[in-house]
Each structure stands twice: as structure tokens, then as C-alpha cells.
Scaffold this motif. Structure first.
Motif, PDB file in Angstrom:
ATOM      1  N   GLY A 472      23.002 -10.282  -5.706  1.00 21.26           N
ATOM      2  CA  GLY A 472      22.111  -9.955  -4.607  1.00 21.26           C
ATOM      3  C   GLY A 472      20.799  -9.330  -5.022  1.00 21.26           C
ATOM      4  N   PHE A 473      20.801  -8.542  -6.113  1.00 16.86           N
ATOM      5  CA  PHE A 473      19.564  -7.865  -6.485  1.00 16.86           C
ATOM      6  C   PHE A 473      18.489  -8.860  -6.889  1.00 16.86           C
ATOM      7  CE2 PHE A 473      16.656  -6.091  -9.627  1.00 16.86           C
ATOM      8  CZ  PHE A 473      16.122  -5.034  -8.895  1.00 16.86           C
ATOM      9  N   ALA A 474      18.843  -9.938  -7.558  1.00 18.62           N
ATOM     10  CA  ALA A 474      17.834 -10.913  -7.994  1.00 18.62           C
ATOM     11  C   ALA A 474      17.093 -11.481  -6.785  1.00 18.62           C
ATOM     12  CB  ALA A 474      18.495 -12.029  -8.799  1.00 18.62           C
ATOM     13  N   GLU A 475      17.828 -11.873  -5.747  1.00 16.47           N
ATOM     14  CA  GLU A 475      17.178 -12.388  -4.542  1.00 16.47           C
ATOM     15  C   GLU A 475      16.346 -11.300  -3.869  1.00 16.47           C
ATOM     16  OE1 GLU A 475      18.179 -14.564  -0.266  1.00 16.47           O
ATOM     17  OE2 GLU A 475      19.785 -14.189  -1.726  1.00 16.47           O
ATOM     18  N   TYR A 476      16.918 -10.114  -3.789  1.00  9.60           N
ATOM     19  CA  TYR A 476      16.208  -8.971  -3.205  1.00  9.60           C
ATOM     20  C   TYR A 476      14.867  -8.751  -3.910  1.00  9.60           C
ATOM     21  CZ  TYR A 476      15.168  -3.899  -3.064  1.00  9.60           C
ATOM     22  OH  TYR A 476      14.558  -2.685  -2.994  1.00  9.60           O
ATOM     23  N   ALA A 477      14.878  -8.759  -5.242  1.00 13.86           N
ATOM     24  CA  ALA A 477      13.661  -8.496  -6.011  1.00 13.86           C
ATOM     25  C   ALA A 477      12.632  -9.602  -5.812  1.00 13.86           C
ATOM     26  CB  ALA A 477      14.005  -8.348  -7.492  1.00 13.86           C
ATOM     27  N   VAL A 478      13.073 -10.864  -5.827  1.00 14.65           N
ATOM     28  CA  VAL A 478      12.141 -11.982  -5.672  1.00 14.65           C
ATOM     29  C   VAL A 478      11.483 -11.953  -4.299  1.00 14.65           C
ATOM     30  CG1 VAL A 478      11.985 -14.493  -5.481  1.00 14.65           C
ATOM     31  CG2 VAL A 478      13.259 -13.462  -7.365  1.00 14.65           C
ATOM     32  N   ARG A 479      12.268 -11.728  -3.275  1.00 16.64           N
ATOM     33  CA  ARG A 479      11.708 -11.737  -1.915  1.00 16.64           C
ATOM     34  C   ARG A 479      10.742 -10.567  -1.707  1.00 16.64           C
ATOM     35  NH1 ARG A 479      13.482 -15.741   0.943  1.00 16.64           N
ATOM     36  NH2 ARG A 479      15.516 -16.694   0.539  1.00 16.64           N
ATOM     37  N   ARG A 480      11.047  -9.419  -2.271  1.00 23.53           N
ATOM     38  CA  ARG A 480      10.130  -8.285  -2.133  1.00 23.53           C
ATOM     39  C   ARG A 480       8.836  -8.513  -2.920  1.00 23.53           C
ATOM     40  NH1 ARG A 480      10.599  -3.676   0.030  1.00 23.53           N
ATOM     41  NH2 ARG A 480       9.425  -2.537  -1.544  1.00 23.53           N
ATOM     42  N   ALA A 481       8.912  -9.327  -3.958  1.00 23.46           N
ATOM     43  CA  ALA A 481       7.730  -9.541  -4.797  1.00 23.46           C
ATOM     44  C   ALA A 481       6.718 -10.481  -4.163  1.00 23.46           C
ATOM     45  CB  ALA A 481       8.158 -10.096  -6.159  1.00 23.46           C
ATOM     46  N   GLN A 482       7.107 -11.227  -3.133  1.00 22.66           N
ATOM     47  CA  GLN A 482       6.229 -12.286  -2.643  1.00 22.66           C
ATOM     48  C   GLN A 482       4.913 -11.780  -2.074  1.00 22.66           C
ATOM     49  OE1 GLN A 482       6.918 -15.419  -3.646  1.00 22.66           O
ATOM     50  NE2 GLN A 482       8.346 -14.010  -4.632  1.00 22.66           N
ATOM     51  N   GLY A 483       4.898 -10.602  -1.496  1.00 26.90           N
ATOM     52  CA  GLY A 483       3.652 -10.088  -0.944  1.00 26.90           C
ATOM     53  C   GLY A 483       2.843  -9.259  -1.910  1.00 26.90           C
ATOM     54  N   ARG A 484       3.297  -9.149  -3.160  1.00 31.57           N
ATOM     55  CA  ARG A 484       2.675  -8.177  -4.057  1.00 31.57           C
ATOM     56  C   ARG A 484       1.557  -8.737  -4.918  1.00 31.57           C
ATOM     57  NH1 ARG A 484       8.090  -4.997  -6.105  1.00 31.57           N
ATOM     58  NH2 ARG A 484       8.481  -3.875  -4.160  1.00 31.57           N
ATOM     59  N   GLY A 485       1.384 -10.030  -4.946  1.00 31.56           N
ATOM     60  CA  GLY A 485       0.343 -10.580  -5.802  1.00 31.56           C
ATOM     61  C   GLY A 485      -1.046 -10.266  -5.295  1.00 31.56           C
ATOM     62  N   ARG A 486      -1.126 -10.026  -3.992  1.00 33.02           N
ATOM     63  CA  ARG A 486      -2.431  -9.721  -3.393  1.00 33.02           C
ATOM     64  C   ARG A 486      -2.343  -8.386  -2.681  1.00 33.02           C
ATOM     65  NH1 ARG A 486      -6.093 -13.880  -0.135  1.00 33.02           N
ATOM     66  NH2 ARG A 486      -7.950 -12.580   0.095  1.00 33.02           N
ATOM     67  N   GLN A 487      -3.299  -7.511  -2.945  1.00 30.29           N
ATOM     68  CA  GLN A 487      -3.297  -6.241  -2.242  1.00 30.29           C
ATOM     69  C   GLN A 487      -4.714  -5.836  -1.870  1.00 30.29           C
ATOM     70  OE1 GLN A 487      -1.403  -3.511  -4.994  1.00 30.29           O
ATOM     71  NE2 GLN A 487      -3.365  -2.770  -5.742  1.00 30.29           N
ATOM     72  N   VAL A 488      -4.797  -5.207  -0.711  1.00 32.13           N
ATOM     73  CA  VAL A 488      -6.063  -4.687  -0.206  1.00 32.13           C
ATOM     74  C   VAL A 488      -5.934  -3.175  -0.126  1.00 32.13           C
ATOM     75  CG1 VAL A 488      -7.617  -4.590   1.769  1.00 32.13           C
ATOM     76  CG2 VAL A 488      -6.633  -6.771   1.074  1.00 32.13           C
ATOM     77  N   THR A 489      -6.904  -2.462  -0.661  1.00 27.69           N
ATOM     78  CA  THR A 489      -6.915  -1.002  -0.605  1.00 27.69           C
ATOM     79  C   THR A 489      -8.140  -0.566   0.185  1.00 27.69           C
ATOM     80  OG1 THR A 489      -5.788  -0.813  -2.734  1.00 27.69           O
ATOM     81  CG2 THR A 489      -6.948   1.130  -1.938  1.00 27.69           C
ATOM     82  N   VAL A 490      -7.904   0.234   1.232  1.00 24.23           N
ATOM     83  CA  VAL A 490      -8.999   0.714   2.065  1.00 24.23           C
ATOM     84  C   VAL A 490      -8.869   2.206   2.257  1.00 24.23           C
ATOM     85  CG1 VAL A 490      -9.351  -1.470   3.273  1.00 24.23           C
ATOM     86  CG2 VAL A 490      -7.691   0.176   4.161  1.00 24.23           C
ATOM     87  N   LYS A 491     -10.013   2.825   2.541  1.00 25.19           N
ATOM     88  CA  LYS A 491     -10.051   4.268   2.781  1.00 25.19           C
ATOM     89  C   LYS A 491     -10.723   4.503   4.126  1.00 25.19           C
ATOM     90  CE  LYS A 491     -10.933   6.829  -0.721  1.00 25.19           C
ATOM     91  NZ  LYS A 491     -11.630   7.519  -1.845  1.00 25.19           N
ATOM     92  N   THR A 492     -10.122   5.406   4.922  1.00 35.93           N
ATOM     93  CA  THR A 492     -10.666   5.712   6.229  1.00 35.93           C
ATOM     94  C   THR A 492     -10.358   7.160   6.561  1.00 35.93           C
ATOM     95  OG1 THR A 492     -10.703   5.020   8.560  1.00 35.93           O
ATOM     96  CG2 THR A 492      -8.582   4.962   7.443  1.00 35.93           C
ATOM     97  N   VAL A 493     -10.912   7.641   7.664  1.00 28.86           N
ATOM     98  CA  VAL A 493     -10.584   8.986   8.123  1.00 28.86           C
ATOM     99  C   VAL A 493      -9.082   9.067   8.378  1.00 28.86           C
ATOM    100  CG1 VAL A 493     -10.901  10.663   9.987  1.00 28.86           C
ATOM    101  CG2 VAL A 493     -12.857   9.373   9.115  1.00 28.86           C
ATOM    102  N   ALA A 494      -8.486  10.171   8.006  1.00 28.04           N
ATOM    103  CA  ALA A 494      -7.031  10.297   8.078  1.00 28.04           C
ATOM    104  C   ALA A 494      -6.503   9.989   9.472  1.00 28.04           C
ATOM    105  CB  ALA A 494      -6.613  11.699   7.660  1.00 28.04           C
ATOM    106  N   ASP A 495      -5.631   8.986   9.545  1.00 26.06           N
ATOM    107  CA  ASP A 495      -4.867   8.692  10.756  1.00 26.06           C
ATOM    108  C   ASP A 495      -3.461   9.190  10.482  1.00 26.06           C
ATOM    109  OD1 ASP A 495      -3.306   7.638  12.766  1.00 26.06           O
ATOM    110  OD2 ASP A 495      -4.334   5.701  12.798  1.00 26.06           O
ATOM    111  N   TRP A 496      -3.058  10.273  11.147  1.00 29.85           N
ATOM    112  CA  TRP A 496      -1.805  10.933  10.809  1.00 29.85           C
ATOM    113  C   TRP A 496      -0.577  10.212  11.362  1.00 29.85           C
ATOM    114  CZ3 TRP A 496      -1.988  14.122   6.957  1.00 29.85           C
ATOM    115  CH2 TRP A 496      -3.229  14.679   6.632  1.00 29.85           C
ATOM    116  N   ASN A 497      -0.808   9.062  12.015  1.00 33.15           N
ATOM    117  CA  ASN A 497       0.306   8.198  12.415  1.00 33.15           C
ATOM    118  C   ASN A 497       0.610   7.144  11.340  1.00 33.15           C
ATOM    119  OD1 ASN A 497       0.775   9.391  14.951  1.00 33.15           O
ATOM    120  ND2 ASN A 497      -0.937   8.241  15.844  1.00 33.15           N
ATOM    121  N   ALA A 498      -0.181   7.102  10.288  1.00 31.50           N
ATOM    122  CA  ALA A 498      -0.006   6.072   9.266  1.00 31.50           C
ATOM    123  C   ALA A 498       1.278   6.291   8.481  1.00 31.50           C
ATOM    124  CB  ALA A 498      -1.206   6.065   8.323  1.00 31.50           C
TER     125      ALA A 498
END
Length: 567
Positions: A472-498
Motif C-alpha cells: 500500500g505504501f508504494a501506491e500511497y507515495a506515487v499518488r501523493r507525488a502527482q501534485g508535487r512537480g509544480r508548486q506556486v509560492t505566494v505571500k500575502t497579509v496573514a489570513d489566520w484561517n489559512a
């Protein structure tokens, strides 16, 4: 950008609570890290009494609550973080103290048993039950939020070395002897336990002292140095005490030792009695037996059936349950006879891949998080503790609730985008190798693997020094990795619901709208800002995920183009 004010407080919990003079710091929530919440605050040097109480070696470890109160033109927000103190550094020149903090996963990494704990094997029907047991051992009163549950079977191949174990085809395999008096054995065709209705009935023909019921052959082969479980069902007249043990022999038939006896006064109802022994020295054969303690009056009886002698798998409770080759196969096990039915060894073979009993044995010195993580991840889940000390078992589709939106020219302070194939975060196939040393000192290895498709392009290999927790871990790891190739990092005024694992929409200048979910959320108390790192995908203007509340997909201005769910 709208003006906002942010006020921070830090309190050392206790009797009474102690206010700390907060100078600055930051706190992060990370969906791919243990602990899930961590950070560091800086305070002014407090009184000597408070400084003494800020000792991470104390038991229980000090807890600090950091609270943010924010005021915006449209309203207010409050967020508090209840975290454990992990470290303390005093800077005398600056007059400050730095305090690293973490959520309670850090406590699970602090503690393990002093001796092997086999209790988790009792929770094979419920992963939640197993997690709850471990949490209570380390953090009494810890709360595991409601959610789905899955079994965690720990199956193992086994053999019942005793032939004709329920006296199904006669009594020639069994003998009786006594010091004085007499015993008369007979076979009864019914009346035994449901899993072994036939049994050997032994009655005293005269008042009997020192009576034994034992296997007629001393040729049950065992392996020197290995651990064995011997068990049998017994019933008797009221007040008669019996014990189970075994004689251990070498190849020449000389007695090497005796198994430690276990005694019981069963009464008329069938009761199971068992003992554990090691085939010490040059032991190669054993003879199981039941001994009648004291005097058994004339005409009274002792009944025996459902004998089992098996090499230990590590699951003592399961190793003492009866089976023979005549058992009906189940979804988990295939049962059979090595040769002739009721006259040869019985076998039990797993039909499904599962954890090994070793994986559900909490080994001495192994911290709780290292014990639980392989089992939880093999089920496709993660064990997470939030900043309010609430534990959850999270699947890949977990949604923290709420949504964030960051737009260029509206609330964006800074932003960046990155796509990578080389950071080992993204892959579409995985091989997982588990290696461990079992209870007999034998090196074991098992492999788990998974690929999104036969034409996968990037393989990652994981190596774990831990017993196989099931596939199970192999499938778990592969599926979690699918969104990781692309990432967006943004900075904004603190939203404390984040929160981490929360839906987010990002609009950067000159780039397609990005939708996805947050993976890392970092609050900076020095700048009143929050940095959001997200796994996102390009989203066309007419995608349904961008529709306003109440708007139907068919209302899309471009006719309704559909996109896949963000990972």
C-alpha cells in the motif's frame, strides 16, 4: 491593499499560566512533514522562575499557546496554536530566549516501550483502535477525530505439527499413564468445542494419582533455538486441576528439558490452556502432554481435544488458536493437510498480502511514530495532529475546509512558480523495500511496488528498516507525488484561517489561473504575513472550479470545459 493590525500573545501553560513577552517568530503547517505544525518564537528574557519552567526536559514537556488577534476593515480573526516546547536558547547579549515549538507528533517520536509490546496485535480489525491504543500509551487523553476505519490484518503461514489433533480417526496416537490408580481413554464423536467436536475422554477407573495424557510418538520435529506455542482444549470434573507441558528430546531420544507447565482448573466447560517454550540446546523432538495434578477420584474425567503445536509467528494470541487441515478456507487463509487427512501435519497459508505479525509488534525502544507510520501509510493514510492537539487519520483526498484566493494587484505581496523533475518530490512509480530481522534473528526482506501506468517515466526507490506492514505504501507515495512537480509560492497579509491541505486559487500576472491546495502555510509574526506553498494546476477561464457560488457549470461563458481534480 487593506490595512490590518495583528496582535500576538504567548502563554506558558501551567498553574497558573505565565504570560511571555513575545518579540517575534513564525509557525508553519506542512502537509508532508512530521510534526505537522512547527515553529519558533522569540521572547524577552523572563523572570528566573518562568525561565526555569521553560525547560523542555520536564515531564510533561511545557506547552506554549501562541494567539493571534487580527483586525481587518471587514472584521476580525483569531487563531491559537497549542504546541509543545522542544528547545530553549538564551541569548544574554540580546536579552531574548528562542523557543522552538512543535505539535504532538514530536511526542510520539519521543517515547517507545521498554519491552516488546504485543498488544497492538489485538487491534487487527481496526487501524483506529490500534492508533488509539498507541496514542493513549504516549499521550493519555489524546483525541482521535472521527473518521473511516480499515483493518490491519497481520497474517502468517503456520503449521500445526500435531497429527490427529482432535482425535478424529481414533485414539492410537494418544497414551495415558499414572503413578497409581488407572485411566481409561475413549474417543467421543461429538460434544467438543465447535471447531473440534471430537475429543479424547479420559476417565479414572480407580482413584488416580499422577495421571498423564500424552502423544504416543516423540517424533514431532522442532528446530533448535526456535520459540514454540503449545495449546489444547480441556474439560474436567469440578475441582480437578490439570497442566500442559512438553518433554524436549535430542536426536538420540534423551531428555533435554521440559516445557514450563501452565496449570488450570477448567471445570465442565471447555477451556483452552497453553504454554510457550524454546527448543533449547540440541532439542529436535518434543512430546506434548497434559498432567492431572493431585488425585482424580474414581469415575471422574478429563477431556482433551484441539491440540496445536506451532512455531511462533510473533502473534501469541493467534498462535494459540486451534486449526487443522480440515478447516474451511476463508478469505484470508487456505487450510490443508501435508499428507493424509487427520494423520499428518496441518498447514495454514495466507491468501492475501498483509502485514507480518512483526509489523504489529511494538519493539522495545522503537518510538511510537516510527511504529505507527508504516502501518498508517500502507493503508493510504497519514496520522496528523493539528495545533489544537486533535489527531486525524487523513486520506489523500483530505480537505481542511475553507478556501483561499490570492490575486495580483489585490492581496499578493510576492509570488513565484516552479516546476521540477529533479527534486525527488515528483515521480510516477515507486519500489519500496522493507528489511528487518525477525524474532529468530533471520534477516527478512519484502517488496512493494506501484506505477500509475505501464509506461511510467520516473521511478523512485524507498528503503525502510522495518517489518513489512502490508502492501500500500508504494501506491500511497506515487499518488501523493502527482501534485508535487509544480508548486506556486505566494505571500500575502496573514489570513489566520489559512491551513495546509486547503483549497486555493492563485492569479499571477501573465500566467494562467492556478487552482489546487496548500501544502505549506507559514505565518510570520515579524511581518504579519503568511507564505503559502501550493500544489496547483493551470485552470482555463471556463473551468467549473472557478464558477461563482450558485452558478451552474452550463453557465460557463466558453461552454463548459472540464478539468481533472487537482491533486
Amino acid at each position: 491593499m487593506s490595512v490590518s493590525t495583528h496582535v500576538y500573545q504567548a502563554v506558558l501553560k501551567g498553574s497558573p499560566d505565565r504570560a511571555l513577552s513575545l518579540v517575534g517568530g513564525s509557525i508553519s503547517l506542512d502537509a508532508s512533514r512530521r510534526p505537522h505544525v512547527s515553529g519558533s518564537i522569540t521572547i524577552a528574557v523572563p523572570s528566573l522562575a518562568t525561565l526555569a519552567a521553560l525547560d523542555p526536559r520536564m515531564s510533561p514537556a511545557p506547552r506554549i499557546v501562541v494567539t493571534a488577534d487580527a483586525t481587518f476593515p471587514w472584521g476580525t480573526q483569531t487563531r491559537s496554536f497549542n504546541l509543545g516546547l522542544r528547545d530553549r536558547t538564551v541569548n544574554l547579549a540580546a536579552g531574548t530566549v528562542t523557543l522552538p515549538l512543535a505539535s504532538d507528533e514530536a511526542l510520539l517520536a519521543d517515547k517507545g516501550p521498554l519491552e516488546d509490546d504485543i498488544t497492538p496485535l489485538n487491534y487487527q480489525a481496526s487501524l483506529r483502535g490500534l492508533v488509539g491504543y498507541v496514542l493513549d500509551k504516549v499521550i493519555p487523553g489524546a483525541t482521535l477525530a472521527a473518521g473511516a476505519d480499515v483493518p490491519v490484518p497481520a497474517l502468517a503461514e503456520s503449521s500445526n505439527l500435531i497429527r490427529n489433533p482432535r482425535v478424529a480417526v481414533g485414539i492410537t496416537d494418544w497414551l495415558t499413564t499414572w503413578t497409581s490408580g488407572g485411566l481409561t481413554p475413549t474417543r467421543q464423536a461429538s460434544g467438543g468445542p465447535s471447531y473440534a467436536p471430537t475429543y479424547l475422554a479420559v476417565q479414572a477407573s480407580a482413584a488416580t494419582v499422577g495421571g498423564y495424557i500424552y502423544l504416543s510418538e516423540a517424533s514431532l520435529a522442532v528446530t533448535p533455538g526456535k520459540l514454540y506455542e503449545l495449546s489444547v482444549d480441556v474439560g474436567a470434573n469440578a475441582g480437578i486441576n490439570v497442566q500442559v507441558d512438553a518433554i524436549l528430546y535430542d536426536a538420540a531420544g534423551n531428555i533435554v528439558n521440559f516445557a514450563t507447565p501452565t496449570a488450570i482448573t477448567p471445570g465442565a466447560s471447555w477451556k483452552r490452556i497453553a504454554t510457550t517454550f524454546v527448543a533449547v540446546g540440541n532439542t529436535v523432538k518434543v512430546r506434548p502432554r497434559v498432567f492431572i495434578n493431585g488425585t482424580m477420584p474414581a469415575s471422574q474425567y478429563v477431556n482433551v481435544t484441539a491440540w496445536r503445536l506451532s512455531e511462533s509467528t510473533g502473534d501469541r494470541a493467534a498462535d494459540r488458536l486451534y486449526f487443522d487441515g480440515g478447516f474451511t478456507d476463508t478469505a484470508q487463509y487456505d487450510y490443508g493437510w501435508a499428507q493424509t487427512a487427520h494423520a499428518s501435519i496441518s498447514t495454514r497459508k495466507p491468501l492475501i498480502a498483509s502485514a507480518t505479525p512483526d509489523a504489529l509488534t511494538w519493539r522495545a525502544g522503537k518510538d511510537a511514530m516510527s511504529f505507527l507510520s508504516p502501518l498508517v501509510q500502507a493503508a493510504g493514510l497519514r496520522l496528523v495532529c493539528d495545533e489544537q492537539r486533535v489527531w486525524t487519520l487523513r486520506s489523500e483526498g483530505y480537505d481542511a475546509g475553507g478556501a483561499l484566493e490570492v490575486r495580483h494587484g489585490v492581496n499578493l505581496i510576492d509570488g513565484s512558480e516552479r516546476i521540477s523533475r529533479d527534486d525527488r518530490e515528483w515521480f510516477d512509480a515507486a519500489v519500496v523495500v522493507y528489511t528487518w530481522t525477525d524474532r529468530n534473528g533471520i534477516r527478512q526482506e519484502r517488496t512493494d511496488y506501484y506505477a500509475l501506468s505501464p509506461s511510467y517515466t520516473l521511478l523512485r526507490r524507498f528503503e525502510f528498516s522495518t517489518p513489512f506492514p502490508g502492501p500500500g505504501f508504494a501506491e500511497y507515495a506515487v499518488r501523493r507525488a502527482q501534485g508535487r512537480g509544480r508548486q506556486v509560492t505566494v505571500k500575502t497579509v496573514a489570513d489566520w484561517n489559512a491551513k495546509a491541505e486547503q483549497g486555493i486559487t492563485v492569479v499571477l500576472e501573465g500566467a494562467p489561473t492556478q487552482t489546487g491546495e496548500t501544502s505549506v502555510v507559514t505565518f510570520d509574526f515579524d511581518t504579519d504575513e503568511v507564505t503559502l506553498t501550493s500544489r496547483t494546476i493551470d485552470t482555463p477561464p471556463g473551468a467549473w472550479v472557478l464558477l461563482a457560488a450558485g452558478q451552474k457549470w452550463t453557465d460557463s461563458p466558453v461552454g463548459g470545459s472540464w478539468i481533472g481534480e487537482a491533486v
